[in-house]
Design a protein around this motif. Structure first.
Motif, mmCIF file in Angstrom:
data_model
loop_
_atom_site.group_PDB
_atom_site.id
_atom_site.type_symbol
_atom_site.label_atom_id
_atom_site.label_comp_id
_atom_site.label_asym_id
_atom_site.label_seq_id
_atom_site.Cartn_x
_atom_site.Cartn_y
_atom_site.Cartn_z
ATOM 1 N N ASP A 114 -2.237 -20.898 -1.476
ATOM 2 C CA ASP A 114 -1.189 -21.882 -1.205
ATOM 3 C C ASP A 114 0.066 -21.196 -0.672
ATOM 4 O OD1 ASP A 114 -2.718 -24.087 -2.165
ATOM 5 O OD2 ASP A 114 -2.276 -23.443 -4.216
ATOM 6 N N ILE A 115 0.397 -20.085 -1.300
ATOM 7 C CA ILE A 115 1.615 -19.340 -0.963
ATOM 8 C C ILE A 115 1.259 -17.864 -0.874
ATOM 9 C CG2 ILE A 115 3.926 -18.682 -1.765
ATOM 10 C CD1 ILE A 115 3.703 -21.435 -3.444
ATOM 11 N N ILE A 116 1.783 -17.188 0.127
ATOM 12 C CA ILE A 116 1.585 -15.737 0.253
ATOM 13 C C ILE A 116 2.949 -15.065 0.250
ATOM 14 C CG2 ILE A 116 0.774 -13.862 1.731
ATOM 15 C CD1 ILE A 116 -1.427 -15.691 2.717
ATOM 16 N N ILE A 117 3.134 -14.137 -0.682
ATOM 17 C CA ILE A 117 4.385 -13.385 -0.786
ATOM 18 C C ILE A 117 4.223 -12.057 -0.064
ATOM 19 C CG2 ILE A 117 5.999 -12.256 -2.360
ATOM 20 C CD1 ILE A 117 5.251 -14.358 -4.461
ATOM 21 N N ALA A 143 0.920 -7.886 13.844
ATOM 22 C CA ALA A 143 0.782 -9.070 13.002
ATOM 23 C C ALA A 143 -0.523 -9.073 12.213
ATOM 24 C CB ALA A 143 0.877 -10.331 13.857
ATOM 25 N N GLU A 144 -1.467 -8.218 12.537
ATOM 26 C CA GLU A 144 -2.792 -8.260 11.909
ATOM 27 C C GLU A 144 -2.748 -8.085 10.389
ATOM 28 O OE1 GLU A 144 -5.642 -9.258 13.274
ATOM 29 O OE2 GLU A 144 -4.308 -9.708 14.968
ATOM 30 N N PRO A 145 -1.984 -7.107 9.852
ATOM 31 C CA PRO A 145 -1.952 -6.968 8.388
ATOM 32 C C PRO A 145 -1.417 -8.205 7.667
ATOM 33 C CG PRO A 145 -1.135 -4.977 9.441
ATOM 34 C CD PRO A 145 -1.255 -6.010 10.511
ATOM 35 N N PHE A 146 -0.722 -9.074 8.386
ATOM 36 C CA PHE A 146 -0.169 -10.273 7.773
ATOM 37 C C PHE A 146 -1.193 -11.421 7.750
ATOM 38 C CE2 PHE A 146 3.237 -7.598 9.057
ATOM 39 C CZ PHE A 146 4.255 -7.801 8.141
ATOM 40 N N GLY A 163 -5.501 -14.589 5.089
ATOM 41 C CA GLY A 163 -5.669 -15.860 5.771
ATOM 42 C C GLY A 163 -4.368 -16.631 5.873
ATOM 43 N N LYS A 164 -4.467 -17.864 6.311
ATOM 44 C CA LYS A 164 -3.303 -18.714 6.521
ATOM 45 C C LYS A 164 -2.922 -19.429 5.227
ATOM 46 C CE LYS A 164 -1.743 -22.552 9.463
ATOM 47 N NZ LYS A 164 -2.145 -23.465 10.563
ATOM 48 N N ARG A 196 6.907 -11.058 11.925
ATOM 49 C CA ARG A 196 5.468 -10.815 11.986
ATOM 50 C C ARG A 196 4.685 -11.989 11.394
ATOM 51 N NH1 ARG A 196 6.931 -7.987 15.201
ATOM 52 N NH2 ARG A 196 6.724 -5.729 15.417
ATOM 53 N N CYS A 197 5.210 -12.602 10.362
ATOM 54 C CA CYS A 197 4.549 -13.785 9.792
ATOM 55 C C CYS A 197 4.499 -14.908 10.822
ATOM 56 C CB CYS A 197 5.285 -14.257 8.540
ATOM 57 S SG CYS A 197 5.088 -13.195 7.092
#
Length: 756
Positions: A15-18, A57-60, A64-65, A116-117
């Motif tokens: 749901d959320i990515i920190i 941006a790949e490591p971000f 997933g989304k 990057r996100c």
């Protein structure tokens, strides 16, 4: 932290990515762990991307989304302070990285991570948080580029910024987005900053974008039109001429209001909110109203209901970038609007956009704060790091945070701007439960609790006695210039906590490592006795920061009389306990308002008291602090500012800053050449030599025909050290090659017994 962990948990998505600049340590001293566990308790699936490679941006995309948003933080420290010293040198290590390795986060990490996100998933909202975002919520001075930069919310291309303790705001944002709201609709949540195209209608604006206002408000008279009743207009024009000759001066608000009314008998140029002008006519209060603007000189005379929508306009980014005095004024206004019980929204124009700063969050109640600290932290780094050491974790793994906030208001410190002045304390029961948790979970626990503290060790449960007074207070400090009469100074709760902590099974020792506010401690001798008798392991850290009244006033720190009183109690209770214990004082070099003579006087004080200080910090202009506003403007924002405000001394160049640091470490032979140059320049040659009153030895204090010249042509430092005697450890080190009688000493020489 990985897709494999998501699969184990049965998650198809987060749901959320920190995204954070620190290694992931599941401990309540690490911001990402607190926010992650808190959101988990609210029912959300939380992923952590710690210290990603920001070069693409790949490591971000590794998790997933996210369904709701990315939360972006630079970590527990501002990334620029983390990466650079006060002398702008790149640090080689990073305490928040496995192995202490440097270079694992970018400069201005919040901005880089956010961008990057957006590259990874352009339609996912970005929520900024942490201390780096908090201290850059408005236009702020950037020491590293030596310029005023825009709000980080604009540079990061993010959607919303959270400042301060963010539990309330982050929960509301997460639940609102989960309910289907658009992030752009969430523009009035406390503790947040958003971007607006323009100021909202129906509000009253307090215009604080200037500091020197014109003497009157009127339209220019027509020189070709004869008017029988134009005496007041002519007088006003003559006043303008006088003002233009002697410089603008601020007019008394009552006089100003009277002139406006006199010049506009028919309300042709009425400014709403000015009681001297009478009631407004021809306005239907039930219809939507435009923005009402009240000039700053009249704001205190305006009849504004407590429940009316009012915001304060700061000088624009363009103005504070070009005008240092306006920058200091904006900083002063922001700090005066820091009380969550009376703060008004702030607005600041950035080119064609407006930065809207909502009032600070309401502090957490004790049971709410307990709930945050009672979450199921594992209290160890993530298993992905294996056996690698994380220095910051090793430092705090057995420490307990007992409260948040600080009402000291020290101008060089960022705690007030981030956590606020109101103390938020945990219950004793919650703190004792955490100690038991440490005993059970921390590998290799030896029975030593390294700290029971917080921003300040002895502010636990100290509050304002009167809520109505607190709700109106705009003081920058509760303890400066004197301790407020409405402040509770009884340390009984802290004393009881210390006693209870010592009784927990398996606990052998409890230390107090957080900084101590000694001017508060002396108000309760019983607390000092408890502290000195049971919780000082030979040394106790305190922070006088300086000895001279000029710099102390700019720092908003107590006078040295409080230090002497605390030292008296410390020595008394140490003796009664049968212990030989010492105070370790911290000092700041090159703070705004400090002259070379101030630093010299402090060096003489240190020598007189036989202190060989090793804990020295050169002033670091962190974003948004009041001391940084002094550094930028050469004015004191603790007082009302005008362009005629008296300038203060600013040690600005690297040479002078290093000189001030050298004076604090006058005992180090490496610093003697530059100190000699200063003393000669100041005509204080009597401080050079071998006499009792000398600060440093003479250049050629002892004959040595075989001495080799150093690259600068000076005599070898160890010969001067030999002449200076074996009083200090640094001299002993240099003398070690000439005598075998030197004995090791502590970093802080024992002070001489007081003659009193």
């Amino acid at each position: 932290m990985s897709r494999a962990e998501m699969d184990t948990l049965g998650w198809d998505s987060c749901d959320i990515i920190i995204v954070c600049g620190d290694a992931y340590v599941d401990h309540p001293s690490f911001g990402m762990a607190v926010i992650g566990r808190f959101l988990e308790s609210q029912g959300f699936r939380v992923g952590i991307i710690a210290q990603p490679d920001w070069r693409s941006a790949e490591p971000f995309k590794v998790l997933g989304k996210p369904n709701l948003f990315f939360g972006v933080s630079a970590g527990n420290m501002d990334s620029m302070i983390n990466r650079y010293t006060a002398d702008l040198r790149l640090r080689s290590d990073d305490a928040y990285t496995p192995g202490g390795q440097g270079g694992k986060r970018p400069d201005r990490a919040v901005t880089v991570y956010s961008q990057r996100c957006k590259e990874a998933y352009k339609d996912v909202p970005i929520v900024l948080g942490g201390i780096e975002a908090s201290l850059r919520r408005i236009a702020q001075y950037d020491y590293w580029s030596n310029e005023v930069r825009r709000s980080v919310l604009i540079d990061a291309t993010a959607d919303i910024l959270l400042y301060g303790n963010a539990e309330r705001a982050i929960a509301e944002i997460a639940h609102e987005l989960a309910a289907g709201k658009n992030i752009k609709e969430l523009d009035s949540i406390r503790g947040t900053v958003v971007i607006k195209k323009e100021a909202p209608g129906g509000w009253t604006e307090i215009d604080s974008s200037r500091i020197d206002w014109p003497g009157n408000i009127d339209k220019l008279p027509n020189p070709y039109e004869y008017q029988h009743n134009s005496k007041s207009v002519v007088d006003a024009a003559q006043t303008d001429i006088n003002n233009s000759q002697v410089g603008l001066r601020q007019l008394d608000p009552e006089t100003m209001a009277a002139q406006i009314a006199q010049l506009n008998p028919d309300n042709a140029l009425t400014t709403q909110g000015c009681p001297a002008q009478g009631e407004m006519s021809g306005i239907n209060p039930d219809e939507p109203q435009p923005i009402r603007i009240i000039p700053m000189p009249l704001q205190n005379r305006s009849e504004i209901p407590d429940d009316e929508k009012v915001y304060v306009r700061l000088p624009s980014f363009d103005k504070v970038r070009k005008d240092p005095v306006l920058y200091a004024h904006a900083s002063r206004v922001l700090h005066q609007e820091a009380n969550p019980f009376n703060a008004r929204p702030l607005i600041q124009k950035h080119e064609n956009r407006e930065i809207w700063v909502n009032p600070p969050p309401i502090p957490l109640e004790t049971d709410e704060l307990d709930g945050v600290f009672d979450l199921p932290y594992q209290r160890v780094p993530h298993p992905a790091y294996g056996k690698q050491k994380i220095p910051a974790y090793d430092m705090i793994k057995t420490s307990v945070n007992i409260m948040r906030g600080c009402f000291g208001g020290c101008t060089f410190c960022s705690i007030t701007e981030h956590e606020g002045r109101i103390i938020q304390s945990r219950s004793q029961e919650s703190i004792l439960r955490e100690i038991e948790d440490i005993r059970e979970k921390v590998p290799g626990f030896t029975g030593h609790i390294s700290d029971l503290g917080g921003p300040t060790a002895n502010m636990y449960r100290l509050t304002c006695k009167d809520m109505p007074t607190l709700s109106k207070c705009r003081r920058l400090s509760c303890v400066y210039p004197t301790i407020c009469k409405n402040l509770t100074t009884d340390h009984k709760h802290t004393t009881a906590l210390y006693r209870a902590a010592r009784q927990i099974k398996g606990v052998k020792r409890v230390s107090i490592a957080s900084g101590l506010r000694y001017d508060l401690a002396v108000q309760d001798p019983e607390y000092v006795k408890e502290l000195v008798t049971h919780h000082v392991g030979g040394y106790l850290k305190i922070a006088p920061e300086h000895t001279e009244e000029g710099p102390l006033a700019q720092m908003m720190k107590p006078k040295m009389s409080s230090y002497y009183e605390f030292k008296r109690l410390f020595d008394k209770f140490s003796k009664e306990a049968g212990k030989e214990q010492f105070l370790i004082p911290y000092f700041i070099a090159a703070h705004p308002g400090t002259t070379d003579e101030d630093m010299l006087n402090m060096a003489l004080w240190l020598k007189k008291n036989n202190f060989e200080v090793d804990q020295v910090q050169t002033f670091y202009p962190s974003p948004m602090s009041l001391a940084t506003a002094m550094y930028v403007s050469e004015r004191n924002p603790l007082k009302k500012l005008t362009y005629k405000s008296k300038k203060i001394s600013i040690p600005r160049g690297l040479d002078q800053r290093r000189l001030h640091k050298a004076l604090l470490r006058y005992h180090d032979p490496a610093n003697w050449p530059v100190i000699r140059e200063l003393l000669v320049k100041m005509r204080k040659g009597n401080l050079i030599g071998s006499g009792a009153g000398a600060l440093i030895p003479a250049e050629h204090a002892a004959p040595n025909s075989g001495a080799r010249a150093n690259p600068r042509g000076k005599s070898k430092p160890h010969k001067a050290a030999k002449a200076f005697g074996d009083k200090f450890e640094s001299a002993k080190k240099f003398n070690a090659g000439f005598t075998a009688k030197s004995k090791p000493t502590t970093k802080f020489a024992k002070p001489k017994p007081s003659k009193k």
